[in-house]
Design an enzyme around this catalytic site. Structure first.
Site, mmCIF file in Angstrom:
data_model
loop_
_atom_site.group_PDB
_atom_site.id
_atom_site.type_symbol
_atom_site.label_atom_id
_atom_site.label_comp_id
_atom_site.label_asym_id
_atom_site.label_seq_id
_atom_site.Cartn_x
_atom_site.Cartn_y
_atom_site.Cartn_z
ATOM 1 N N TRP A 98 0.900 -1.039 0.074
ATOM 2 C CA TRP A 98 0.047 -0.040 -0.167
ATOM 3 C C TRP A 98 1.007 1.197 -0.086
ATOM 4 O O TRP A 98 0.478 2.241 -0.740
ATOM 5 C CB TRP A 98 -1.191 0.096 1.046
ATOM 6 C CG TRP A 98 -1.879 -1.075 1.157
ATOM 7 C CD1 TRP A 98 -2.171 -2.182 1.955
ATOM 8 C CD2 TRP A 98 -3.136 -1.174 -0.091
ATOM 9 N NE1 TRP A 98 -3.074 -2.934 1.585
ATOM 10 C CE2 TRP A 98 -3.699 -2.516 0.393
ATOM 11 C CE3 TRP A 98 -3.285 -0.671 -1.065
ATOM 12 C CZ2 TRP A 98 -4.659 -2.888 -0.318
ATOM 13 C CZ3 TRP A 98 -4.228 -1.109 -1.692
ATOM 14 C CH2 TRP A 98 -4.900 -2.348 -1.532
ATOM 15 N N ASP A 165 -1.294 7.212 6.242
ATOM 16 C CA ASP A 165 -2.389 6.320 5.952
ATOM 17 C C ASP A 165 -2.802 5.238 6.960
ATOM 18 O O ASP A 165 -1.772 4.568 7.344
ATOM 19 C CB ASP A 165 -2.079 5.343 4.284
ATOM 20 C CG ASP A 165 -3.154 4.347 3.961
ATOM 21 O OD1 ASP A 165 -3.931 4.122 4.571
ATOM 22 O OD2 ASP A 165 -2.850 3.524 3.008
ATOM 23 N N LYS A 189 -11.649 -1.366 7.256
ATOM 24 C CA LYS A 189 -10.942 -2.113 7.924
ATOM 25 C C LYS A 189 -11.369 -1.837 9.694
ATOM 26 O O LYS A 189 -11.179 -2.900 10.266
ATOM 27 C CB LYS A 189 -9.207 -1.683 7.834
ATOM 28 C CG LYS A 189 -8.866 -1.712 6.376
ATOM 29 C CD LYS A 189 -8.458 -2.979 5.953
ATOM 30 C CE LYS A 189 -8.470 -3.123 4.283
ATOM 31 N NZ LYS A 189 -7.381 -2.190 3.963
HETATM 32 C C1 LIG Z 1 -7.122 -1.761 2.406
HETATM 33 C C2 LIG Z 1 -5.881 -0.783 2.276
HETATM 34 C C3 LIG Z 1 -5.824 0.194 1.383
HETATM 35 C C4 LIG Z 1 -6.830 0.277 0.344
HETATM 36 O O1 LIG Z 1 -7.858 0.747 0.545
HETATM 37 P P1 LIG Z 1 -9.021 1.118 -0.536
HETATM 38 O O2 LIG Z 1 -10.287 1.928 0.546
HETATM 39 O O3 LIG Z 1 -9.603 -0.490 -1.180
HETATM 40 O O4 LIG Z 1 -8.586 1.769 -1.715
HETATM 41 C C5 LIG Z 1 -4.776 1.185 1.600
HETATM 42 N N1 LIG Z 1 -3.867 1.345 2.409
HETATM 43 C C6 LIG Z 1 -3.855 0.481 3.588
HETATM 44 C C7 LIG Z 1 -3.021 0.447 4.570
HETATM 45 C C8 LIG Z 1 -4.852 -0.711 3.496
HETATM 46 O O5 LIG Z 1 -5.103 -1.603 4.337
#
Ligand SMILES: *Cc1c(COP(=O)(O)O)cnc(C)c1O
Length: 360
Positions: A98, A165, A189
């Site tokens: 990511w 993020d 998540k």
């Molecule tokens: C799941 C995840 C993403 C992707 O998220 P989307 O909403 O599907 O674009 C990005 N960064 C991390 C750390 C993730 O766990």
């Protein structure tokens, strides 16, 4: 009974699911369902305002920050962040897939300096001892690496605006928001279902000339100081996931807030990691000091590799769901987000112990 260890989307509080079902049938006693109302009805404006308030309260968000609920997922923020913040150069810490994807999007828009990477060991640790360049417009980190099960456990100091993020560890531990200029993530998540993305942004870092960015990309489009009823409602917001997020946050608040979540998360993670370290059949993949509280990655120990499929079958029969590791790590990954009950972790541990006895 099923024990849900999915990595994302994930197990949510039963209370939040029930409340959402009821709202779909009849939203706030209006006699009309949540999916069928206008987002301009007063009852909905109240949900938006209260959801924003819950975020501020639970994370202790200081004055000067905005909380936005947008579409597009965390992946959209991979380019929204550089479009709003990058002038000449951005710095990235590459700790997983990511983080790498975020970095690659920024690269399309300007100069990127990779400050450090743990690519050399399949991202099984978090790099340390690097220097953040003072001439970067911002420094981007991924606080929890969902696929590899590593996590940055501290809110670091940065000489340039810090962007994180936090898709997979938001609300799992107390965070000093004042250390960050921007925090974003997909809700799916830890705080809700897929379809809504949260962005916590310090207003004073948004300095680009008004009108220079595409309207939807400019964070300033999504808040309105003159009329807060327009916050995150420049266009139609994703009402269904926002509603479930609202109910999920109420559940977090009722269960001790983020501090309460953290205590429970520490307990669950310790239980599972202790079993991985004790049980001779299994071994953890992440460096111990960087182990994630959210995603626990492990594989069969040396000499037991051929038992992987047998354990998967055994665990499945015992009700474990979603424990297959990501293909880039292999083995197993148990995601134990806020709403994953302690009983599920106990069940997985019992399963590992029983499997050990069968192969003694
Ligand atoms: C799941 C995840 C993403 C992707 O998220 P989307 O909403 O599907 O674009 C990005 N960064 C991390 C750390 C993730 O766990």
């Amino acid at each position: 009974m099923k024990h849900n260890f999915n990595a994302g989307p994930v197990v949510l509080p039963k209370e939040a699911i029930e409340a959402t079902i009821n709202a779909i049938r009849d939203f706030a006693g209006t006699g009309i369902g949540l999916l069928e109302i206008s987002h301009r009805t007063p009852g909905w404006e109240k949900v938006m305002a209260e959801t924003e308030q819950l975020w501020k309260e639970l994370l202790n968000i200081p004055e000067g920050y905005r909380v936005l609920f947008l579409g597009g997922g965390a992946s959209t923020q991979f380019y929204n962040v550089p479009m709003n913040l990058m002038n000449t150069k951005a710095a990235y810490l590459v700790t997983g897939v990511w983080a790498k994807k975020a970095m690659q999007e920024a690269k399309k828009l300007g100069n990127v300096e990779i400050v450090a990477s743990s690519d050399d060991k399949n991202f099984n640790y978090v790099p340390k001892g690097y220097t953040i360049p003072t001439d970067a417009d911002y420094f981007h980190i991924t606080t929890n690496n969902t696929i590899y099960g590593t996590e940055i456990h501290v809110d670091m100091d940065s000489p340039v605006p810090l962007v994180a993020d936090m898709s997979s560890d938001i609300m799992s531990r107390p965070v000093d928001v004042s250390k960050y200029a921007l925090i974003y993530g997909g809700a799916q998540k830890n705080v809700g279902p897929a379809g809504v993305t949260f962005v916590i942004v310090r207003e004073d870092i948004l300095k680009k000339e008004k009108g220079s960015l595409p309207t939807m990309v400019d964070y300033r489009t999504h808040f309105d100081n003159a009329d807060p009823r327009n916050n995150s409602m420049f266009n139609t917001p994703p009402v269904l996931p926002i509603y479930t997020m609202y109910e999920t946050l109420k559940w977090v608040k009722a269960n001790g807030g983020v501090e309460g979540m953290y205590k429970k998360n520490v307990e669950k993670a310790a239980l599972l990691y202790n079993e991985i370290d004790r049980n001779p059949l299994f071994i953890g993949t992440a460096e111990k000091e960087d182990r994630s509280l959210m995603n626990v990655c492990f594989v069969m120990n040396k000499g037991h590799e051929e038992k992987e499929e047998a354990f998967m079958d055994f665990a499945k029969k015992a009700g474990m769901v979603g424990i297959k590791g990501h293909r880039s790590v292999g083995g197993f990954r148990a995601s134990i987000y806020n709403a994953c009950p302690l009983e599920s972790v106990q069940a997985l541990v019992a399963c590992m112990q029983e499997f050990e006895k069968m192969h003694a």
